[in-house]
Scaffold this motif. Structure first.
Motif, PDB file in Angstrom:
ATOM      1  N   GLU A   1       0.831  -1.193   0.000  1.00  0.00           N
ATOM      2  CA  GLU A   1       0.000   0.000   0.000  1.00  0.00           C
ATOM      3  C   GLU A   1       0.875   1.255   0.000  1.00  0.00           C
ATOM      4  O   GLU A   1       1.995   1.245   0.542  1.00  0.00           O
ATOM      5  N   VAL A   2       0.375   2.325  -0.596  1.00  0.00           N
ATOM      6  CA  VAL A   2       1.084   3.608  -0.614  1.00  0.00           C
ATOM      7  C   VAL A   2       0.302   4.624   0.200  1.00  0.00           C
ATOM      8  O   VAL A   2      -0.895   4.458   0.465  1.00  0.00           O
ATOM      9  N   LYS A   3       0.977   5.675   0.593  1.00  0.00           N
ATOM     10  CA  LYS A   3       0.329   6.735   1.356  1.00  0.00           C
ATOM     11  C   LYS A   3      -0.620   7.520   0.461  1.00  0.00           C
ATOM     12  O   LYS A   3      -0.482   7.525  -0.771  1.00  0.00           O
ATOM     13  N   ARG A   4      -1.567   8.177   1.132  1.00  0.00           N
ATOM     14  CA  ARG A   4      -2.522   9.011   0.402  1.00  0.00           C
ATOM     15  C   ARG A   4      -2.487  10.429   0.951  1.00  0.00           C
ATOM     16  O   ARG A   4      -2.274  10.634   2.149  1.00  0.00           O
ATOM     17  N   PHE A   5      -2.717  11.363   0.070  1.00  0.00           N
ATOM     18  CA  PHE A   5      -2.792  12.762   0.461  1.00  0.00           C
ATOM     19  C   PHE A   5      -4.022  13.362  -0.185  1.00  0.00           C
ATOM     20  O   PHE A   5      -4.175  13.342  -1.415  1.00  0.00           O
ATOM     21  N   ARG A   6      -4.948  13.847   0.670  1.00  0.00           N
ATOM     22  CA  ARG A   6      -6.222  14.402   0.202  1.00  0.00           C
ATOM     23  C   ARG A   6      -6.958  13.409  -0.687  1.00  0.00           C
ATOM     24  O   ARG A   6      -7.534  13.747  -1.725  1.00  0.00           O
ATOM     25  N   GLY A   7      -6.930  12.161  -0.263  1.00  0.00           N
ATOM     26  CA  GLY A   7      -7.677  11.110  -0.949  1.00  0.00           C
ATOM     27  C   GLY A   7      -7.006  10.513  -2.155  1.00  0.00           C
ATOM     28  O   GLY A   7      -7.516   9.555  -2.745  1.00  0.00           O
ATOM     29  N   ARG A   8      -5.841  11.044  -2.566  1.00  0.00           N
ATOM     30  CA  ARG A   8      -5.175  10.551  -3.761  1.00  0.00           C
ATOM     31  C   ARG A   8      -3.908   9.777  -3.401  1.00  0.00           C
ATOM     32  O   ARG A   8      -3.152  10.186  -2.521  1.00  0.00           O
TER      33      ARG A   8
ATOM     34  N   LEU B   1     -14.660   3.026  14.679  1.00  0.00           N
ATOM     35  CA  LEU B   1     -14.619   4.483  14.540  1.00  0.00           C
ATOM     36  C   LEU B   1     -15.981   5.122  14.776  1.00  0.00           C
ATOM     37  O   LEU B   1     -16.059   6.304  15.148  1.00  0.00           O
ATOM     38  N   GLY B   2     -17.057   4.380  14.551  1.00  0.00           N
ATOM     39  CA  GLY B   2     -18.377   4.949  14.784  1.00  0.00           C
ATOM     40  C   GLY B   2     -18.672   6.167  13.932  1.00  0.00           C
ATOM     41  O   GLY B   2     -19.359   7.092  14.363  1.00  0.00           O
ATOM     42  N   ASN B   3     -18.111   6.180  12.736  1.00  0.00           N
ATOM     43  CA  ASN B   3     -18.315   7.279  11.790  1.00  0.00           C
ATOM     44  C   ASN B   3     -17.719   8.599  12.272  1.00  0.00           C
ATOM     45  O   ASN B   3     -18.146   9.677  11.881  1.00  0.00           O
ATOM     46  N   GLU B   4     -16.735   8.513  13.187  1.00  0.00           N
ATOM     47  CA  GLU B   4     -16.019   9.693  13.665  1.00  0.00           C
ATOM     48  C   GLU B   4     -14.576   9.629  13.167  1.00  0.00           C
ATOM     49  O   GLU B   4     -13.993   8.554  13.036  1.00  0.00           O
ATOM     50  N   GLY B   5     -13.999  10.790  12.903  1.00  0.00           N
ATOM     51  CA  GLY B   5     -12.621  10.830  12.461  1.00  0.00           C
ATOM     52  C   GLY B   5     -11.646  10.800  13.629  1.00  0.00           C
ATOM     53  O   GLY B   5     -11.967  11.220  14.742  1.00  0.00           O
ATOM     54  N   ALA B   6     -10.440  10.283  13.392  1.00  0.00           N
ATOM     55  CA  ALA B   6      -9.394  10.240  14.414  1.00  0.00           C
ATOM     56  C   ALA B   6      -8.041  10.449  13.747  1.00  0.00           C
ATOM     57  O   ALA B   6      -7.782   9.925  12.655  1.00  0.00           O
TER      58      ALA B   6
ATOM     59  N   ALA C   1     -13.359  -0.238   4.329  1.00  0.00           N
ATOM     60  CA  ALA C   1     -14.370   0.816   4.325  1.00  0.00           C
ATOM     61  C   ALA C   1     -13.888   2.097   5.000  1.00  0.00           C
ATOM     62  O   ALA C   1     -14.479   3.162   4.813  1.00  0.00           O
ATOM     63  N   VAL C   2     -12.834   2.007   5.785  1.00  0.00           N
ATOM     64  CA  VAL C   2     -12.288   3.178   6.481  1.00  0.00           C
ATOM     65  C   VAL C   2     -11.427   3.980   5.510  1.00  0.00           C
ATOM     66  O   VAL C   2     -10.470   3.460   4.929  1.00  0.00           O
ATOM     67  N   ALA C   3     -11.756   5.240   5.340  1.00  0.00           N
ATOM     68  CA  ALA C   3     -10.952   6.124   4.490  1.00  0.00           C
ATOM     69  C   ALA C   3      -9.751   6.629   5.270  1.00  0.00           C
ATOM     70  O   ALA C   3      -9.826   6.840   6.489  1.00  0.00           O
ATOM     71  N   PHE C   4      -8.630   6.813   4.568  1.00  0.00           N
ATOM     72  CA  PHE C   4      -7.432   7.286   5.272  1.00  0.00           C
ATOM     73  C   PHE C   4      -6.667   8.298   4.440  1.00  0.00           C
ATOM     74  O   PHE C   4      -6.702   8.289   3.207  1.00  0.00           O
ATOM     75  N   ASP C   5      -6.008   9.186   5.145  1.00  0.00           N
ATOM     76  CA  ASP C   5      -5.053  10.130   4.575  1.00  0.00           C
ATOM     77  C   ASP C   5      -3.829  10.144   5.455  1.00  0.00           C
ATOM     78  O   ASP C   5      -3.931  10.003   6.688  1.00  0.00           O
TER      79      ASP C   5
ATOM     80  N   LEU D   1       6.374  14.303  12.804  1.00  0.00           N
ATOM     81  CA  LEU D   1       5.533  13.241  13.346  1.00  0.00           C
ATOM     82  C   LEU D   1       4.607  12.722  12.249  1.00  0.00           C
ATOM     83  O   LEU D   1       3.791  13.457  11.707  1.00  0.00           O
ATOM     84  N   ASP D   2       4.733  11.431  11.911  1.00  0.00           N
ATOM     85  CA  ASP D   2       3.892  10.820  10.883  1.00  0.00           C
ATOM     86  C   ASP D   2       2.526  10.487  11.471  1.00  0.00           C
ATOM     87  O   ASP D   2       2.414   9.839  12.519  1.00  0.00           O
ATOM     88  N   LEU D   3       1.475  10.915  10.766  1.00  0.00           N
ATOM     89  CA  LEU D   3       0.100  10.721  11.223  1.00  0.00           C
ATOM     90  C   LEU D   3      -0.727   9.986  10.172  1.00  0.00           C
ATOM     91  O   LEU D   3      -0.390   9.993   8.981  1.00  0.00           O
ATOM     92  N   VAL D   4      -1.805   9.364  10.640  1.00  0.00           N
ATOM     93  CA  VAL D   4      -2.807   8.792   9.752  1.00  0.00           C
ATOM     94  C   VAL D   4      -4.164   9.335  10.197  1.00  0.00           C
ATOM     95  O   VAL D   4      -4.525   9.223  11.382  1.00  0.00           O
ATOM     96  N   HIS D   5      -4.896   9.930   9.270  1.00  0.00           N
ATOM     97  CA  HIS D   5      -6.250  10.405   9.571  1.00  0.00           C
ATOM     98  C   HIS D   5      -7.226   9.349   9.075  1.00  0.00           C
ATOM     99  O   HIS D   5      -7.325   9.083   7.870  1.00  0.00           O
ATOM    100  N   LEU D   6      -7.931   8.701  10.001  1.00  0.00           N
ATOM    101  CA  LEU D   6      -8.902   7.666   9.671  1.00  0.00           C
ATOM    102  C   LEU D   6     -10.302   8.222   9.881  1.00  0.00           C
ATOM    103  O   LEU D   6     -10.558   8.922  10.862  1.00  0.00           O
ATOM    104  N   ARG D   7     -11.209   7.881   8.997  1.00  0.00           N
ATOM    105  CA  ARG D   7     -12.579   8.376   9.128  1.00  0.00           C
ATOM    106  C   ARG D   7     -13.536   7.405   8.438  1.00  0.00           C
ATOM    107  O   ARG D   7     -13.128   6.634   7.561  1.00  0.00           O
TER     108      ARG D   7
END
Length: 464
Positions: free
Chosen positions: A309-316, A353-358, A371-375, A387-393
């Motif tokens: 898998e590769v990283k994503r930025f703004r969904g891409r 996640l309960g449909n909440e972002g983290a 099904a979890v979207a990530f950036d 600091l490397d982060l992952v935004h899951l939603r």
């Protein structure tokens, strides 16, 4: 002990009435062995009165009986923090650790219990078992002496001398103690009604290595406002003593492989339970796609394919790998079950996640459903690497890899919350992060993340 709210002429509030109903019914189901139903009711009671010691203790027992040892440990760790001089709670926490083979932690809790209550025979007995499993037969013998367990004293003496014994058959579980004993007050039961029989009873025969015991979670009492007792104890058996005592010799009794193998089967995920976490590992059911690291892979079943898998930025998608080396994220596709083990000093926690972002530190994210979207992103820093982060939603489940028990601190108003980077898991809400230095000496600077805004800081609290 939590107080009961009253309304009007001494009547309990609807919340208290509902709490007592859920607590009592959950306790009844627990005594009947209907564990999943009991868990649901006790979790509801815990939501209604999260600080109630009785409810927390029973919920911890339900988790323990269901094999959810991480959840049970979290409950009893909190109870011990709130009641540090309660020897019985120390024993209960030690039993949870003993079941997961965390021997050093188990021994610390049992030792603390014997320090608080030197005549607590059951604490001495469990400490002896933990020491014996760790190969410290001399110290184990001392505690079995204080527990009054003559059979185990003899076994430890022979183990020290290097003698070998055959394993006994499994003991048949006895009925819960609550079925035969009348109700008693909390004060009268703690430390005295845990129901543990000395291991190595006469009916086991000489030379038995297995010490059958009850995991006697002794917090029992009547439900406030009723005359009916809650369950006193439910039986469990501690793990066998280490096999090095029973080293193979020609002609000795050894297990039949065909009979042994089914007992040792790993617990796999299922359609009803796609993520199954516990005992130092987790299994995940793949139906379609799952994003996961393969670090610690033990086995997998079915027909699965793996794509880096590769990283994503703004969904891409970007051209940067998501993770490095053995810890790189892979997109598993097909149908099957993955079995993975956690790294040393870390544990897994599955959350929805309960449909909440983290926003989560990249190293704390181990797997998540497709099904979890990530950036991916970074928090810039002038005092340390970014600091490397992952935004899951979205709606889906995530498996976290943590260096301790998950905790949170509210972020609110104009007062920021600062968390050392070594403890940070991430955050929820509208929070702005900033990397800041911490005072201290050493070759490398100490670094923290300052969080401001509205939300919660997520922290991994190491268990000591």
């Amino acid at each position: 002990m939590a107080t009961t709210r009253v309304t009007g002429r001494g009547q309990k509030s609807p919340v208290d009435e509902e709490f007592l109903k859920q607590l009592y019914q959950g306790g009844e189901l627990l005594a009947q062995g209907r564990l999943s139903e009991a868990r649901q009711l006790l979790e509801r009671a815990h939501q209604l009165q999260p600080g109630n010691e009785k409810g927390r203790n029973l919920l911890g027992l339900a988790y323990f009986k269901l094999g959810l040892f991480d959840q049970a440990a979290e409950i009893y760790e909190a109870l011990v923090r709130d009641n540090p001089v309660d020897a019985t709670l120390r024993v209960n926490l030690g039993l949870v650790y003993l079941k997961t083979n965390a021997l050093q932690r188990a021994m610390r809790e049992f030792e603390a219990a014997t320090d608080l209550q030197p005549d607590h025979k059951k604490a001495h007995n469990y400490l002896g078992l933990a020491l014996a499993q760790a190969g410290e037969y001399g110290r184990a013998r001392e505690h079995f002496l204080q527990a009054g367990s003559d059979v185990m004293v003899e076994k430890m003496a022979k183990a020290i001398a290097g003698e070998r014994f055959a394993r006994p058959p499994r003991a048949t579980p006895r009925a819960p103690a609550s079925a035969a004993r009348p109700a008693a007050s909390v004060e009268g039961q703690r430390g005295t009604q845990s129901g543990l029989d000395a291991p190595g009873d006469e009916d086991e025969g000489p030379g038995a290595l297995r010490a059958d015991t009850e995991a006697a979670f002794a917090e029992t009492s009547e439900v406030a406002g009723t005359n009916e007792p809650l369950p006193e104890s439910l039986e469990e058996a501690t793990p066998e003593l280490p096999s090095k005592i029973a080293a193979f010799r020609p002609g000795s009794d050894v297990p039949v492989l065909a009979e042994l193998v089914p007992v040792l089967a790993l617990a796999g995920a299922s359609q009803a339970q796609p993520f199954r976490v516990g005992n130092g590992g987790f299994s995940a059911r793949v139906e379609g796609e799952l994003l996961t690291r393969l670090e610690g892979l033990v086995a997998f079943t079915g027909q699965l394919q793996f794509q880096p898998e590769v990283k994503r930025f703004r969904g891409r998608p970007t051209d940067q790998p998501f993770g490095e080396g053995a810890g790189r994220f892979m997109r598993a596709s097909g149908q099957g079950v993955l079995f993975l083990e956690s790294a040393e000093s870390r544990s897994f926690l599955a959350v929805d996640l309960g449909n909440e972002g983290a926003y989560l530190c990249e190293q704390c994210v181990f797997a998540f459903e497709e099904a979890v979207a990530f950036d991916n992103g970074k928090v810039p820093s002038d005092v340390a690497p970014e600091l490397d982060l992952v935004h899951l939603r979205g709606q889906g489940r995530v498996v976290l890899s943590l260096g301790g028990t998950l905790r949170s601190v509210a972020v609110a108003g104009e007062t920021p919350v600062t968390v050392p980077l070594s403890h940070l898991v991430g955050w929820l809400g509208k929070v702005t992060p900033r990397v800041v230095p911490l005072p201290g000496e050493g070759e490398s600077p100490r670094v923290a993340v300052e969080l401001s805004g509205e939300g919660f800081a997520l922290i991994a609290l190491p268990v000591r």
